[in-house]
Design a protein around this motif. Structure first.
Motif, PDB file in Angstrom:
ATOM      1  N   UNK A  86       0.721  -1.172   0.109  1.00 11.54           N
ATOM      2  CA  UNK A  86       0.095   0.066   0.122  1.00 11.54           C
ATOM      3  C   UNK A  86       1.015   1.392   0.077  1.00 11.54           C
ATOM      4  N   UNK A  87       1.720   1.320  -1.096  1.00 12.60           N
ATOM      5  CA  UNK A  87       2.592   2.622  -0.992  1.00 12.60           C
ATOM      6  C   UNK A  87       2.127   3.987  -1.114  1.00 12.60           C
ATOM      7  N   UNK A  88       0.876   3.866  -1.419  1.00 11.20           N
ATOM      8  CA  UNK A  88       0.243   5.349  -1.849  1.00 11.20           C
ATOM      9  C   UNK A  88      -0.736   5.937  -0.772  1.00 11.20           C
ATOM     10  N   UNK A  89      -0.790   4.903   0.299  1.00 15.36           N
ATOM     11  CA  UNK A  89      -1.681   5.470   1.265  1.00 15.36           C
ATOM     12  C   UNK A  89      -1.218   6.703   2.032  1.00 15.36           C
ATOM     13  N   UNK A  90      -2.212   7.607   2.654  1.00 17.31           N
ATOM     14  CA  UNK A  90      -1.718   8.458   3.437  1.00 17.31           C
ATOM     15  C   UNK A  90      -0.618   8.014   4.609  1.00 17.31           C
ATOM     16  N   UNK A  91      -0.609   7.064   5.235  1.00 19.07           N
ATOM     17  CA  UNK A  91       0.188   6.690   6.121  1.00 19.07           C
ATOM     18  C   UNK A  91       1.230   5.942   5.795  1.00 19.07           C
ATOM     19  N   UNK A  92       1.521   5.851   4.612  1.00 16.46           N
ATOM     20  CA  UNK A  92       2.753   4.863   4.245  1.00 16.46           C
ATOM     21  C   UNK A  92       3.296   5.831   3.202  1.00 16.46           C
ATOM     22  N   UNK A 135       4.967   8.498   3.130  1.00 16.73           N
ATOM     23  CA  UNK A 135       6.315   9.263   3.374  1.00 16.73           C
ATOM     24  C   UNK A 135       7.403   7.907   3.596  1.00 16.73           C
ATOM     25  N   UNK A 136       6.986   6.942   4.077  1.00 13.42           N
ATOM     26  CA  UNK A 136       7.799   5.852   4.112  1.00 13.42           C
ATOM     27  C   UNK A 136       8.451   5.320   2.798  1.00 13.42           C
ATOM     28  N   UNK A 137       7.371   5.230   1.949  1.00  9.93           N
ATOM     29  CA  UNK A 137       7.565   4.992   0.315  1.00  9.93           C
ATOM     30  C   UNK A 137       8.804   5.859  -0.226  1.00  9.93           C
ATOM     31  N   UNK A 138       8.462   7.017   0.152  1.00  6.40           N
ATOM     32  CA  UNK A 138       9.342   8.098  -0.541  1.00  6.40           C
ATOM     33  C   UNK A 138      10.834   7.974   0.290  1.00  6.40           C
ATOM     34  N   UNK A 139      10.880   7.955   1.592  1.00  5.66           N
ATOM     35  CA  UNK A 139      12.259   7.386   2.038  1.00  5.66           C
ATOM     36  C   UNK A 139      12.886   6.246   1.411  1.00  5.66           C
ATOM     37  N   UNK A 140      12.265   5.269   1.391  1.00  5.79           N
ATOM     38  CA  UNK A 140      12.736   3.909   0.846  1.00  5.79           C
ATOM     39  C   UNK A 140      13.292   4.297  -0.716  1.00  5.79           C
ATOM     40  N   UNK A 141      12.438   5.177  -1.419  1.00  2.36           N
ATOM     41  CA  UNK A 141      12.700   5.253  -2.867  1.00  2.36           C
ATOM     42  C   UNK A 141      14.057   6.135  -2.977  1.00  2.36           C
ATOM     43  N   UNK A 142      14.168   7.117  -2.128  1.00  2.00           N
ATOM     44  CA  UNK A 142      15.119   8.013  -2.136  1.00  2.00           C
ATOM     45  C   UNK A 142      16.422   7.038  -2.007  1.00  2.00           C
ATOM     46  N   UNK A 143      16.390   5.932  -1.064  1.00  3.21           N
ATOM     47  CA  UNK A 143      17.580   5.298  -0.859  1.00  3.21           C
ATOM     48  C   UNK A 143      17.831   4.541  -2.052  1.00  3.21           C
ATOM     49  N   UNK A 144      16.881   3.949  -2.665  1.00  5.21           N
ATOM     50  CA  UNK A 144      17.139   3.464  -3.981  1.00  5.21           C
ATOM     51  C   UNK A 144      17.989   4.149  -4.795  1.00  5.21           C
ATOM     52  N   UNK A 196      -6.954  13.134  -3.026  1.00  2.00           N
ATOM     53  CA  UNK A 196      -6.900  14.534  -3.568  1.00  2.00           C
ATOM     54  C   UNK A 196      -6.347  15.539  -2.481  1.00  2.00           C
ATOM     55  N   UNK A 197      -6.663  15.471  -1.418  1.00  3.87           N
ATOM     56  CA  UNK A 197      -6.090  16.643  -0.471  1.00  3.87           C
ATOM     57  C   UNK A 197      -4.481  16.431  -0.262  1.00  3.87           C
ATOM     58  N   UNK A 198      -4.179  14.903   0.084  1.00  4.49           N
ATOM     59  CA  UNK A 198      -2.931  14.538   0.447  1.00  4.49           C
ATOM     60  C   UNK A 198      -1.989  15.008  -1.044  1.00  4.49           C
ATOM     61  N   UNK A 199      -2.658  14.818  -2.246  1.00  6.51           N
ATOM     62  CA  UNK A 199      -1.773  14.681  -3.353  1.00  6.51           C
ATOM     63  C   UNK A 199      -1.517  16.423  -3.751  1.00  6.51           C
TER      64      UNK A 199
END
Length: 393
Positions: free
Chosen positions: A87-93, A95-104, A156-159
């Protein structure tokens, strides 16, 4: 990250493209841009972050999960697939997706070595600029993402918040649509315009392409090539078919979009729906089409989009009838018939009765060539170079 299978040596002057679509999927804007950039500079194509569970709902995602995360995809193009939590796009996750992807991104750039000239990101959710120590960060806003959030299943609001953060961290903000560029300018951002282009080379020999066996219709034929979903004004396709015109539909259909109504349309004797086709087979279907259709509804997302199919029809030498969209108006050519909904089917029928001469075919192809992906790639590199030359940046 698994061991990389990429080209040996340092990839100097690297352009990183954080793409909105997987490298394995249908060829969309990022794929076309990356391919033409790679003729000039090395490219790292980054798939959207994907969960190991993604193939359950989207079998196409399975291909991106096979093999090493970083590998050579084509001459001059390395490919990175960031694999993240479910669930990489959910509001609660997110930011974690972003951090992991930055590491990649950081590790991939280090393994490829050399100078990272720019990161071109089409991701409105993830502020990844700075991950590769790139010299220039470019946010390429493809669409009105907030206007289309519901269609894409996003918050939409988060985006809206994250996209503004992405734009604020970019060195350059470029839009693929004039309305989207104006929207960013109205919010105080300096926004340039690099719209989508045409894969001109793919349609040079369209009239010699193999005729597909599953699209037998009497000519002349009106045709739609693309995804059939909430963006599509089904009433316009019904009106075209209602006039007795042969209608060919090529592309996948979202299961939840008007199932009974679409089945009735596809079941008419003068209509053929052939489903999704690989990009390499599209010239054969375009060979059968005399008039290409852009039947989009009047919605915020559609007004902020740039329909690739418009230029591709012209690159194939076909006539085009389109609904009134800012991107169509921006092209500023009478080679595209812009129609109100009430006049759409009538304009299609009139063009079907008009012979396609070598002269008009050549005009359409020449116009599309002025908007080719090769030119868009050159424009992108020129904008990046101009920014790098600024003494006070």
């Amino acid at each position: 990250m698994r061991r990389a299978h990429a080209a040996p040596g340092r990839w100097d002057d690297l352009i990183v493209v954080c793409a909105a679509n997987s490298y394995d999927g249908a060829r969309m804007a990022d794929s076309h841009l990356a391919g033409h950039l790679a003729r000039r500079v090395p490219v790292l194509y980054v798939d959207p972050p994907v969960s190991p569970l993604a193939p359950v709902r989207n079998p196409e995602a399975a291909a991106g999960l096979r093999g090493p995360r970083l590998r050579l995809a084509a001459p001059g193009i390395a490919r990175l697939t960031p694999v993240v939590q479910p669930f990489p796009y959910r509001p609660g996750t997110a930011s974690l997706t972003c951090a992991v992807t930055r590491g990649y991104l950081r590790r991939a750039a280090a393994r490829l070595g050399g100078r990272v000239r720019a990161v071109i990101s089409g991701w409105p959710q993830y502020p990844v600029f700075g991950s590769c120590r790139e010299e220039v960060g470019v946010y390429w806003a493809h669409d009105d993402y907030v206007g289309g959030a519901e269609l894409m299943g996003l918050n939409g609001k988060l985006l809206a918040r994250t996209e503004r953060r992405v734009a604020g961290r970019a060195d350059l903000l470029l839009a693929a649509n004039p309305l989207v560029a104006d929207s960013w300018r109205s919010r105080g951002f300096r926004a340039g315009l690099i719209p989508f282009g045409a894969d001109v080379d793919a349609y040079l020999a369209v009239d010699a392409a193999v005729r597909p066996a599953d699209a037998q219709l009497p000519g002349p034929v009106a045709g739609f090539v693309g995804r059939i979903n909430d963006r599509t004004d089904l009433s316009l396709l019904e009106a075209v078919a209602g006039q007795g015109c042969s209608l060919l539909l090529v592309g996948p259909k979202d299961a939840g979009f008007e199932p009974a109504r679409f089945a009735a349309l596809a079941g008419r004797p003068n209509v053929r729906w052939v489903g999704a086709k690989p990009s390499g087979e599209l010239p054969g279907y375009l060979r059968l089409i005399d008039v290409g259709l852009v039947p989009y509804r009047d919605t915020p997302f559609n007004r902020g989009s740039f329909p690739l199919k418009t230029l591709e029809y012209l690159a194939a030498g076909r006539a085009v009838v389109a609904t009134d969209l800012p991107a169509i108006r921006w092209l500023a050519t009478d080679l595209i018939s812009v129609a109100r909904p009430a006049d759409f089917a009538g304009q299609v029928a009139a063009l079907l009765r008009t012979p396609r001469t070598p002269a008009i075919t050549a005009c359409r192809r020449e116009f599309a060539a002025r908007h080719s992906w090769a030119r868009r790639a050159a424009d992108m590199l020129a904008v990046i170079a101009a920014y790098q030359r600024q003494p006070d940046r």
